[in-house]
Scaffold this motif. Sequence first.
Motif, PDB file in Angstrom:
ATOM      1  N   ALA A   7       0.836  -1.205   0.000  1.00 58.58           N
ATOM      2  CA  ALA A   7       0.000   0.000   0.000  1.00 58.58           C
ATOM      3  C   ALA A   7       0.869   1.252   0.000  1.00 58.58           C
ATOM      4  O   ALA A   7       0.590   2.215  -0.722  1.00 58.58           O
ATOM      5  CB  ALA A   7      -0.935   0.001   1.202  1.00 58.58           C
ATOM      6  N   GLN A   8       1.951   1.256   0.778  1.00 56.24           N
ATOM      7  CA  GLN A   8       2.859   2.400   0.811  1.00 56.24           C
ATOM      8  C   GLN A   8       3.510   2.621  -0.552  1.00 56.24           C
ATOM      9  O   GLN A   8       3.605   3.752  -1.029  1.00 56.24           O
ATOM     10  CB  GLN A   8       3.934   2.193   1.878  1.00 56.24           C
ATOM     11  N   GLU A   9       3.938   1.533  -1.166  1.00 59.35           N
ATOM     12  CA  GLU A   9       4.564   1.634  -2.491  1.00 59.35           C
ATOM     13  C   GLU A   9       3.573   2.171  -3.516  1.00 59.35           C
ATOM     14  O   GLU A   9       3.905   3.039  -4.331  1.00 59.35           O
ATOM     15  CB  GLU A   9       5.085   0.260  -2.927  1.00 59.35           C
ATOM     16  N   VAL A  26      -8.018   7.353  -7.561  1.00 55.25           N
ATOM     17  CA  VAL A  26      -7.556   6.221  -8.372  1.00 55.25           C
ATOM     18  C   VAL A  26      -7.304   4.997  -7.495  1.00 55.25           C
ATOM     19  O   VAL A  26      -7.777   3.892  -7.798  1.00 55.25           O
ATOM     20  CB  VAL A  26      -6.284   6.592  -9.173  1.00 55.25           C
ATOM     21  N   ILE A  27      -6.581   5.172  -6.409  1.00 53.70           N
ATOM     22  CA  ILE A  27      -6.272   4.033  -5.528  1.00 53.70           C
ATOM     23  C   ILE A  27      -7.552   3.426  -4.975  1.00 53.70           C
ATOM     24  O   ILE A  27      -7.730   2.203  -4.978  1.00 53.70           O
ATOM     25  CB  ILE A  27      -5.325   4.464  -4.386  1.00 53.70           C
ATOM     26  N   ASN A  28      -8.451   4.270  -4.502  1.00 53.53           N
ATOM     27  CA  ASN A  28      -9.689   3.747  -3.915  1.00 53.53           C
ATOM     28  C   ASN A  28     -10.578   3.072  -4.948  1.00 53.53           C
ATOM     29  O   ASN A  28     -11.192   2.048  -4.653  1.00 53.53           O
ATOM     30  CB  ASN A  28     -10.438   4.866  -3.189  1.00 53.53           C
ATOM     31  N   ASN A  29     -10.626   3.618  -6.162  1.00 57.81           N
ATOM     32  CA  ASN A  29     -11.430   2.993  -7.209  1.00 57.81           C
ATOM     33  C   ASN A  29     -10.856   1.655  -7.655  1.00 57.81           C
ATOM     34  O   ASN A  29     -11.593   0.721  -7.955  1.00 57.81           O
ATOM     35  CB  ASN A  29     -11.579   3.921  -8.417  1.00 57.81           C
ATOM     36  N   LEU A  30      -9.533   1.559  -7.707  1.00 58.97           N
ATOM     37  CA  LEU A  30      -8.910   0.317  -8.167  1.00 58.97           C
ATOM     38  C   LEU A  30      -8.821  -0.751  -7.085  1.00 58.97           C
ATOM     39  O   LEU A  30      -8.874  -1.944  -7.388  1.00 58.97           O
ATOM     40  CB  LEU A  30      -7.501   0.608  -8.704  1.00 58.97           C
ATOM     41  N   THR A  31      -8.671  -0.316  -5.827  1.00 58.16           N
ATOM     42  CA  THR A  31      -8.430  -1.300  -4.767  1.00 58.16           C
ATOM     43  C   THR A  31      -9.525  -1.366  -3.714  1.00 58.16           C
ATOM     44  O   THR A  31      -9.575  -2.336  -2.962  1.00 58.16           O
ATOM     45  CB  THR A  31      -7.101  -0.989  -4.037  1.00 58.16           C
ATOM     46  N   GLY A  34      -9.749   2.672   0.616  1.00 54.92           N
ATOM     47  CA  GLY A  34     -10.244   3.702   1.527  1.00 54.92           C
ATOM     48  C   GLY A  34      -9.158   4.612   2.080  1.00 54.92           C
ATOM     49  O   GLY A  34      -9.281   5.095   3.203  1.00 54.92           O
ATOM     50  N   VAL A  35      -8.094   4.844   1.321  1.00 53.26           N
ATOM     51  CA  VAL A  35      -7.058   5.789   1.759  1.00 53.26           C
ATOM     52  C   VAL A  35      -7.506   7.202   1.420  1.00 53.26           C
ATOM     53  O   VAL A  35      -8.379   7.406   0.580  1.00 53.26           O
ATOM     54  CB  VAL A  35      -5.684   5.503   1.098  1.00 53.26           C
ATOM     55  N   ASN A  36      -6.901   8.189   2.098  1.00 53.28           N
ATOM     56  CA  ASN A  36      -7.245   9.564   1.761  1.00 53.28           C
ATOM     57  C   ASN A  36      -5.995  10.322   1.305  1.00 53.28           C
ATOM     58  O   ASN A  36      -4.867   9.852   1.467  1.00 53.28           O
ATOM     59  CB  ASN A  36      -7.945  10.279   2.931  1.00 53.28           C
ATOM     60  N   ALA A  37      -6.223  11.472   0.710  1.00 49.84           N
ATOM     61  CA  ALA A  37      -5.147  12.266   0.114  1.00 49.84           C
ATOM     62  C   ALA A  37      -4.069  12.614   1.132  1.00 49.84           C
ATOM     63  O   ALA A  37      -2.879  12.609   0.817  1.00 49.84           O
ATOM     64  CB  ALA A  37      -5.719  13.528  -0.525  1.00 49.84           C
TER      65      ALA A  37
END
Length: 101
Positions: A7-9, A26-31, A34-37
Amino acid sequence: MGISSLAQETMCYMGQYLVFSEAEDVINNLTGAGVNAKQIERVCHKYGQWIEDADNAVIKNLVYKEYESGKADELHYVSVDGAMYLTREESWKESKVAVNS
């Protein structure tokens, strides 16, 4: 709960190419992670700080050497991807440099 290394990478990779809020989408849509900016920004800054600290340690330990003036005209290998510089006319502008060897 910590953030996995994958996730960090992913956050660092996306944070390099997109505005942090866009990277969040992009990250939330693909995975579905639930990370935030702000998390992406913090991870990117942390990794950037580690890189800067490592570079400063190399400089402090004099790993880079200075060449004698007589050797200044010899052929040296240089690799630079690009640099940003501030111009009065156009604000920030990117300069690309070719590889010399």
